[in-house]
Design an enzyme around this catalytic site. Structure first.
Site, PDB file in Angstrom:
ATOM      1  N   SER A  89       0.826  -1.201   0.000  1.00  0.00           N
ATOM      2  CA  SER A  89       0.000   0.000   0.000  1.00  0.00           C
ATOM      3  C   SER A  89       0.872   1.266   0.000  1.00  0.00           C
ATOM      4  CB  SER A  89      -0.950  -0.040   1.200  1.00  0.00           C
ATOM      5  OG  SER A  89      -1.950   0.938   1.104  1.00  0.00           O
ATOM      6  N   ASP A 257      -9.826  -4.955  -4.915  1.00  0.00           N
ATOM      7  CA  ASP A 257      -9.203  -3.941  -4.065  1.00  0.00           C
ATOM      8  C   ASP A 257      -9.833  -2.567  -4.314  1.00  0.00           C
ATOM      9  OD1 ASP A 257      -7.497  -2.285  -2.610  1.00  0.00           O
ATOM     10  OD2 ASP A 257      -5.718  -3.444  -3.134  1.00  0.00           O
ATOM     11  N   HIS A 290      -7.500  -5.556  -0.628  1.00  0.00           N
ATOM     12  CA  HIS A 290      -6.302  -4.913  -0.098  1.00  0.00           C
ATOM     13  C   HIS A 290      -5.627  -5.689   1.031  1.00  0.00           C
ATOM     14  CE1 HIS A 290      -4.000  -1.234  -0.539  1.00  0.00           C
ATOM     15  NE2 HIS A 290      -3.921  -1.090   0.766  1.00  0.00           N
TER      16      HIS A 290
END
Length: 314
Positions: A89, A257, A290
C-alpha cells in the site's frame, strides 16, 4: 508479519534520519530454528502501509528521509549493496516516489497493492472523506495526529457513514474491498494491533491525490508556503516514468481492491510502458482485496512464492 514476531526472535534497531528523527526497525536475523542467516544472504526490507506514520509529516518525508535512512542503515549493517524491498500500500508509494527521483539500481524492489494514482478508487468511504475534507477539518481543529480510535475521527466517520450509498457495517470491507481469504485468527491478530494512528497531514496529502488524480508533493494550498518549501507556487510532480527502466519490479494487485483500483494501477503501468520486459513482473489476482496481500490464508502460495521466485531471478 505480526504473527512472525511471535514465532521468531527479532531485534530492535535504531535509525536516525538526516532531519534528526529516530526510527525503530525490527530485524529478524534468523529463522524459526534459531540458526542465524548466512552472512551472504540478501537482506529484505519490509515496509508497512499507511497507519503508523509520525504525527506532523506527509508521505513526502517518509520517501525523502525515512526510507532513505532505512536503506542506508541496512547497507551499512549488512555490507550488502543489494536489498530486496517489499512494500504494501503506502509502502509502495513511498518507494515509487523515491525511485522516481534517485537512481538506486543496485536494489531489487517489489510491490504489493501498488498505490500511486488514487482518483479512481472505489472505496466510497475513502472517497467521501476526501471530498468533504475530513482530514483538513481535523488539522484546522489542531488535531495533527489522525487516530482512528479517537472521538473526533469517530464522529466524522459516522457522518460519512450516514450516506445511504456507503455501507460501513463491515468497516474493513468498506475501506479495503471484500477480502476473499482471511480467517478469524488472522483478523483477531490484526485487530489486536490496528488501527493505529498516522499523521493528519498524511491523510490530507492522500486526499489531495484522490481529488486531483495527481502524484505531487504535499500542497500547502498557499503560494507563499509552496514557494518557501519548493521554490515554486505549485508542488513538484513525482514522475513515475523516471523510475529506471532496468530496476527490477514485481507488482501484484487485486481485482477486488477498493484502494488500489484496477484503473489506477493501469495508469501506473502505462507510465512504466518502456520498462525492460525481463525486469518487471505484473501479477493480477481477481479475487484479492487490499488486506488479502498481507493476511490471506493462501497468500504464501498465491503471492509470496512467485515473489520469492522473482527475487531468485534478480
Amino acid at each position: 508479519m505480526l504473527v512472525a514476531f511471535k514465532l521468531w526472535d527479532f531485534k530492535k534497531q535504531i535509525v536516525t534520519t538526516k532531519d534528526g528523527y529516530i526510527l525503530s526497525l525490527l530485524r529478524l536475523p534468523n529463522g524459526r530454528s534459531g540458526a542465524f542467516s548466512r552472512p551472504n544472504k540478501i537482506p529484505v526490507l519490509l515496509q508497512h502501509g499507511l497507519l503508523m506514520a509520525y504525527w506532523d509529516w506527509s508521505w513526502d518525508e517518509l520517501a525523502a528521509n525515512d526510507l532513505r535512512a532505512s536503506f542506508d542503515y541496512v547497507y551499512q549493517r549488512t555490507g550488502n549493496q543489494t536489498i530486496h524491498y517489499v512494500g504494501h500500500s503506502l509502502g509502495t508509494l513511498i518507494a515509487l516516489a523515491t525511485f522516481s527521483q534517485h537512481k538506486l539500481l543496485s536494489m531489487v524492489r517489489s510491490a504489493l497493492c501498488p498505490i500511486a494514482y488514487l482518483n479512481q478508487i472505489t472505496s466510497l468511504i475513502s472517497k467521501a472523506a476526501a471530498q468533504i475534507f475530513v482530514a483538513e477539518d481535523l488539522y484546522w481543529l489542531g488535531l495533527h495526529k489522525f487516530d482512528p480510535n479517537s472521538k473526533a475521527v469517530d464522529k466524522l466517520l459516522k457522518t460519512v457513514c450516514m450516506d445511504p450509498e456507503i455501507d460501513c457495517y463491515n468497516m474493513i470491507s468498506a475501506m479495503t474491498g471484500p477480502n476473499c481469504c482471511l480467517n478469524s485468527s488472522s483478523v483477531e491478530v490484526f485487530l489486536d494491533h490496528e488501527p493505529q494512528a498516522t499523521s493528519t497531514k498524511n491523510m490530507i496529502h492522500l486526499a489531495q491525490m484522490i481529488r486531483r488524480g495527481t502524484i505531487t508533493k504535499y500542497d500547502y494550498d498557499d503560494n507563499d508556503e509552496n514557494m518557501s518549501h519548493y521554490g515554486q507556487i505549485s508542488p513538484p510532480v513525482y514522475n513515475m516514468s523516471k523510475i529506471p527502466n532496468d530496476l527490477p519490479l514485481f507488482l501484484s494487485y487485486g481485482g477486488q481492491d477498493k484502494l488500489s483500483d484496477d484503473n489506477d494501477v493501469s495508469r501506473l503501468l502505462n507510465s512504466l510502458h518502456f520498462h525492460d520486459g525481463d525486469k518487471m513482473t505484473v501479477q493480477y489476482q481477481d479475487n484479492y482485496a487490499h488486506a488479502d496481500f498481507v493476511m490471506a490464508v493462501n497468500a504464501k502460495r498465491i503471492v509470496y512464492d512467485p515473489l520469492m521466485a522473482f527475487f531468485e531471478l534478480h
